[in-house]
Design a protein around this motif. Structure first.
Motif, PDB file in Angstrom:
ATOM      1  N   ASP A  36       0.752  -1.583  -0.222  1.00 33.39           N
ATOM      2  CA  ASP A  36      -0.049  -0.092  -0.385  1.00 33.39           C
ATOM      3  C   ASP A  36       0.742   1.445  -0.071  1.00 33.39           C
ATOM      4  O   ASP A  36       0.461   2.402  -0.477  1.00 33.39           O
ATOM      5  CB  ASP A  36      -0.590  -0.224   1.333  1.00 33.39           C
ATOM      6  CG  ASP A  36      -2.032  -0.912   1.200  1.00 33.39           C
ATOM      7  OD1 ASP A  36      -2.116  -1.396  -0.257  1.00 33.39           O
ATOM      8  OD2 ASP A  36      -2.742  -1.648   2.478  1.00 33.39           O
ATOM      9  N   ALA A  37       1.565   1.181   1.044  1.00 30.02           N
ATOM     10  CA  ALA A  37       2.881   2.241   0.682  1.00 30.02           C
ATOM     11  C   ALA A  37       3.289   2.982  -0.660  1.00 30.02           C
ATOM     12  O   ALA A  37       3.608   3.858  -0.951  1.00 30.02           O
ATOM     13  CB  ALA A  37       3.771   2.359   2.273  1.00 30.02           C
ATOM     14  N   LEU A  38       4.183   1.979  -1.304  1.00 24.30           N
ATOM     15  CA  LEU A  38       4.596   1.732  -2.469  1.00 24.30           C
ATOM     16  C   LEU A  38       3.219   2.516  -3.253  1.00 24.30           C
ATOM     17  O   LEU A  38       3.918   3.314  -4.158  1.00 24.30           O
ATOM     18  CB  LEU A  38       5.534   0.380  -2.712  1.00 24.30           C
ATOM     19  CG  LEU A  38       6.189   0.652  -4.226  1.00 24.30           C
ATOM     20  CD1 LEU A  38       7.119   1.582  -3.883  1.00 24.30           C
ATOM     21  CD2 LEU A  38       7.062  -0.555  -4.204  1.00 24.30           C
ATOM     22  N   ALA A  39       2.812   1.267  -3.392  1.00 25.28           N
ATOM     23  CA  ALA A  39       1.898   2.208  -4.676  1.00 25.28           C
ATOM     24  C   ALA A  39       1.608   3.808  -4.461  1.00 25.28           C
ATOM     25  O   ALA A  39       1.212   4.646  -5.422  1.00 25.28           O
ATOM     26  CB  ALA A  39       0.746   1.234  -4.744  1.00 25.28           C
ATOM     27  N   GLN A  40       1.019   4.468  -2.702  1.00 31.27           N
ATOM     28  CA  GLN A  40       0.789   5.224  -2.579  1.00 31.27           C
ATOM     29  C   GLN A  40       1.973   6.602  -3.267  1.00 31.27           C
ATOM     30  O   GLN A  40       1.262   6.874  -3.717  1.00 31.27           O
ATOM     31  CB  GLN A  40       0.519   5.378  -1.022  1.00 31.27           C
ATOM     32  CG  GLN A  40       0.215   6.894  -0.446  1.00 31.27           C
ATOM     33  CD  GLN A  40       0.144   7.029   0.594  1.00 31.27           C
ATOM     34  OE1 GLN A  40      -0.427   6.555   1.121  1.00 31.27           O
ATOM     35  NE2 GLN A  40      -0.032   8.446   0.927  1.00 31.27           N
ATOM     36  N   GLN A  41       3.444   5.768  -2.739  1.00 30.16           N
ATOM     37  CA  GLN A  41       4.677   6.983  -3.347  1.00 30.16           C
ATOM     38  C   GLN A  41       4.200   6.411  -4.826  1.00 30.16           C
ATOM     39  O   GLN A  41       4.776   7.869  -5.458  1.00 30.16           O
ATOM     40  CB  GLN A  41       5.728   6.042  -2.655  1.00 30.16           C
ATOM     41  CG  GLN A  41       6.171   5.591  -1.109  1.00 30.16           C
ATOM     42  CD  GLN A  41       6.709   6.947  -1.290  1.00 30.16           C
ATOM     43  OE1 GLN A  41       7.999   7.618  -1.727  1.00 30.16           O
ATOM     44  NE2 GLN A  41       7.213   6.843   0.369  1.00 30.16           N
ATOM     45  N   LEU A  42       4.265   5.652  -5.320  1.00 28.22           N
ATOM     46  CA  LEU A  42       4.136   5.143  -7.250  1.00 28.22           C
ATOM     47  C   LEU A  42       3.265   6.281  -7.684  1.00 28.22           C
ATOM     48  O   LEU A  42       3.217   7.031  -8.383  1.00 28.22           O
ATOM     49  CB  LEU A  42       4.595   4.279  -7.485  1.00 28.22           C
ATOM     50  CG  LEU A  42       5.261   3.536  -7.180  1.00 28.22           C
ATOM     51  CD1 LEU A  42       5.076   1.856  -7.762  1.00 28.22           C
ATOM     52  CD2 LEU A  42       6.515   4.171  -8.410  1.00 28.22           C
ATOM     53  N   VAL A  43       1.849   6.415  -7.096  1.00 29.37           N
ATOM     54  CA  VAL A  43       0.522   8.105  -7.581  1.00 29.37           C
ATOM     55  C   VAL A  43       1.210   8.747  -7.259  1.00 29.37           C
ATOM     56  O   VAL A  43       0.982  10.150  -7.963  1.00 29.37           O
ATOM     57  CB  VAL A  43      -0.454   7.007  -6.704  1.00 29.37           C
ATOM     58  CG1 VAL A  43      -1.555   8.408  -6.929  1.00 29.37           C
ATOM     59  CG2 VAL A  43      -1.126   5.769  -7.169  1.00 29.37           C
ATOM     60  N   GLU A  44       2.299   9.305  -6.308  1.00 27.87           N
ATOM     61  CA  GLU A  44       2.149  10.827  -5.583  1.00 27.87           C
ATOM     62  C   GLU A  44       3.427  11.120  -6.628  1.00 27.87           C
ATOM     63  O   GLU A  44       3.400  12.445  -7.186  1.00 27.87           O
ATOM     64  CB  GLU A  44       3.350  10.662  -3.986  1.00 27.87           C
ATOM     65  CG  GLU A  44       1.750  10.115  -2.941  1.00 27.87           C
ATOM     66  CD  GLU A  44       2.699  10.772  -1.992  1.00 27.87           C
ATOM     67  OE1 GLU A  44       3.991  10.614  -1.608  1.00 27.87           O
ATOM     68  OE2 GLU A  44       1.739  10.422  -0.924  1.00 27.87           O
ATOM     69  N   ILE A  45       4.064  10.125  -8.196  1.00 29.99           N
ATOM     70  CA  ILE A  45       5.309  10.705  -8.741  1.00 29.99           C
ATOM     71  C   ILE A  45       4.634  10.342  -9.603  1.00 29.99           C
ATOM     72  O   ILE A  45       5.238  10.943 -10.655  1.00 29.99           O
ATOM     73  CB  ILE A  45       6.588   9.760  -8.040  1.00 29.99           C
ATOM     74  CG1 ILE A  45       6.601   8.543  -8.482  1.00 29.99           C
ATOM     75  CG2 ILE A  45       7.255  10.379  -7.014  1.00 29.99           C
ATOM     76  CD1 ILE A  45       7.738   8.016  -8.368  1.00 29.99           C
ATOM     77  N   GLY A  46       3.686   9.914 -10.176  1.00 28.58           N
ATOM     78  CA  GLY A  46       2.788   9.837 -11.556  1.00 28.58           C
ATOM     79  C   GLY A  46       2.447   8.964 -11.838  1.00 28.58           C
ATOM     80  O   GLY A  46       2.594   8.517 -12.850  1.00 28.58           O
ATOM     81  N   VAL A  47       2.786   7.302 -11.060  1.00 32.66           N
ATOM     82  CA  VAL A  47       2.761   6.547 -11.758  1.00 32.66           C
ATOM     83  C   VAL A  47       1.751   5.478 -11.313  1.00 32.66           C
ATOM     84  O   VAL A  47       1.686   6.162 -10.047  1.00 32.66           O
ATOM     85  CB  VAL A  47       4.441   5.590 -11.553  1.00 32.66           C
ATOM     86  CG1 VAL A  47       3.983   3.713 -11.556  1.00 32.66           C
ATOM     87  CG2 VAL A  47       5.276   6.182 -11.787  1.00 32.66           C
ATOM     88  N   PRO A  48       0.133   5.632 -12.083  1.00 32.91           N
ATOM     89  CA  PRO A  48      -0.592   4.779 -11.366  1.00 32.91           C
ATOM     90  C   PRO A  48      -0.681   3.643 -11.833  1.00 32.91           C
ATOM     91  O   PRO A  48      -0.099   2.228 -11.743  1.00 32.91           O
ATOM     92  CB  PRO A  48      -0.802   5.052 -13.114  1.00 32.91           C
ATOM     93  CG  PRO A  48      -0.261   4.951 -14.142  1.00 32.91           C
ATOM     94  CD  PRO A  48       0.508   5.864 -13.791  1.00 32.91           C
ATOM     95  N   ALA A  49      -0.178   3.234 -10.401  1.00 33.36           N
ATOM     96  CA  ALA A  49      -0.006   1.759  -9.237  1.00 33.36           C
ATOM     97  C   ALA A  49      -1.286   0.976  -8.388  1.00 33.36           C
ATOM     98  O   ALA A  49      -1.718   2.257  -8.248  1.00 33.36           O
ATOM     99  CB  ALA A  49       1.093   1.811  -8.215  1.00 33.36           C
ATOM    100  N   LYS A  50      -1.217   0.099  -8.009  1.00 37.79           N
ATOM    101  CA  LYS A  50      -1.844  -0.006  -7.335  1.00 37.79           C
ATOM    102  C   LYS A  50      -2.262  -1.269  -6.619  1.00 37.79           C
ATOM    103  O   LYS A  50      -1.063  -2.152  -7.385  1.00 37.79           O
ATOM    104  CB  LYS A  50      -3.566  -0.520  -7.846  1.00 37.79           C
ATOM    105  CG  LYS A  50      -3.229  -2.060  -8.665  1.00 37.79           C
ATOM    106  CD  LYS A  50      -4.830  -1.924  -9.321  1.00 37.79           C
ATOM    107  CE  LYS A  50      -4.928  -3.379 -11.188  1.00 37.79           C
ATOM    108  NZ  LYS A  50      -5.915  -3.634 -11.139  1.00 37.79           N
ATOM    109  N   SER A  51      -2.386  -1.807  -4.907  1.00 37.88           N
ATOM    110  CA  SER A  51      -1.493  -2.809  -4.566  1.00 37.88           C
ATOM    111  C   SER A  51      -2.436  -4.118  -4.711  1.00 37.88           C
ATOM    112  O   SER A  51      -4.175  -3.576  -4.882  1.00 37.88           O
ATOM    113  CB  SER A  51      -1.728  -2.289  -3.114  1.00 37.88           C
ATOM    114  OG  SER A  51      -1.528  -3.562  -1.904  1.00 37.88           O
TER     115      SER A  51
END
Length: 311
Positions: free
Chosen positions: A227-242
């Motif tokens: 969850d934390a990595l997915a949130q970090q990625l979303v914050e830098i513009g990468v559409p990720a999901k856990s």
């Protein structure tokens, strides 16, 4: 006889076989020898290996080459000696040239979602093999489906020989997932084994997972890390999901295009896998658990993959 010493068993089996051969072709064991032979064989096959598999129905044991090459040299020598003994004992048998091994989690068909079913190689038929006419609009299609749908669907699975077989909702199937253990990399990958020689705690003590007693907080769960990595990625513009891949296992998914996904898993350090049509085509290992570092590397990796992956 439990946990028998196999050497005496093999010796006695050899004696019985030799005695039988001395009587020539067509000779049979005496009732006493037959009973003893059955007892000896049962004791051998019901020994430590059978007990190691416990109550599972597994026909194979799979171990990572990366993990084995990371064990001590003394352990590796013992392991190789045992494997060589096993190979030499069955040179008279025809063996397959290769086996296909895929990391996966086990699920019951009826528990899978519509997205997970195809990934597990399962198709669903609600309409007894019938298909709706092609010229129906959405309203007519809904009416057709309501009229022809069964109370329960029929499930089909394509097996390893590409044969389609009907299965029921209680059948166990495997849902592929990225292998959390990095590739052996020609003997270069090393994952330190955690061999704990410490005695267990006193009765009544509870391992809270809070670390070494210094007051540090317990390590984040796999779900929390993803969850934390997915949130970090979303914050830098990468559409990720856990995503929960089953059995409390989690991964972070980034969809690159219609067929390709980039998948990250946090065990023991962050690893990644490039998937095409739900099949791994390449894997890597970053060797760090720092979320910000991993997020940056994911973004850089996606940028690099953009030059070789097309929609």
């Amino acid at each position: 006889m439990s946990n028998p010493d196999l050497a005496p068993l093999v010796h006695r089996l050899t004696e019985i076989a030799a005695a039988t051969e001395q009587h020539g072709p067509g000779s049979t064991l005496s009732p006493a020898d037959a009973r003893e032979l059955l007892q000896l064989c049962t004791a051998a096959t019901n020994g430590p290996v059978h007990q190691y598999f416990s109550a599972t129905n597994s026909n194979y044991v799979v171990r990572h080459r990366t993990l084995m090459q990371s064990m001590t040299l003394e352990w590796q020598e013992r392991m190789v000696t045992c494997l060589q003994e096993l190979d030499n004992a069955y040179t008279h048998l025809t063996m397959p040239k290769a086996f296909k091994v895929t990391a996966a989690t086990e699920h019951t068909v009826g528990d899978l979602t519509d997205t997970q079913l195809p990934a597990a190689g399962v198709t669903v038929d609600w309409y007894a093999g019938e298909t709706p006419p092609e010229d129906l609009d959405l309203t007519e299609l809904g009416e057709w489906q309501a009229e022809h749908a069964r109370a329960t669907p029929v499930y089909y699975r394509t097996d390893e020989l590409r044969e389609i077989r009907e299965i029921d909702e209680h059948t166990k199937v495997l849902l592929p997932l990225p292998d959390p253990v990095p590739a052996y990399d020609q003997g270069r990958t090393y994952l330190p084994p955690h061999i704990d020689d410490a005695s267990p705690g006193e009765p009544g003590e509870t391992d809270t997972g809070a670390g070494d007693g210094t007051g540090e907080a317990a390590e984040a769960t796999e779900e929390e890390q993803c969850d934390a990595l997915a949130q970090q990625l979303v914050e830098i513009g990468v559409p990720a999901k856990s995503w929960n891949t089953g059995s409390q296992c989690y991964a972070v998914y980034v969809q690159l295009n219609a067929t390709d996904n980039l998948v990250m898993t946090p065990w023991p350090d962050w690893c990644w896998a490039l998937e095409r049509d739900n099949t791994q085509v390449y894997t890597g290992h970053w060797g760090t658990r720092d979320m910000r570092v991993v997020a940056g590397r994911v973004k850089a990796l996606i940028t690099g993959l953009g030059t070789i992956i097309t929609d």
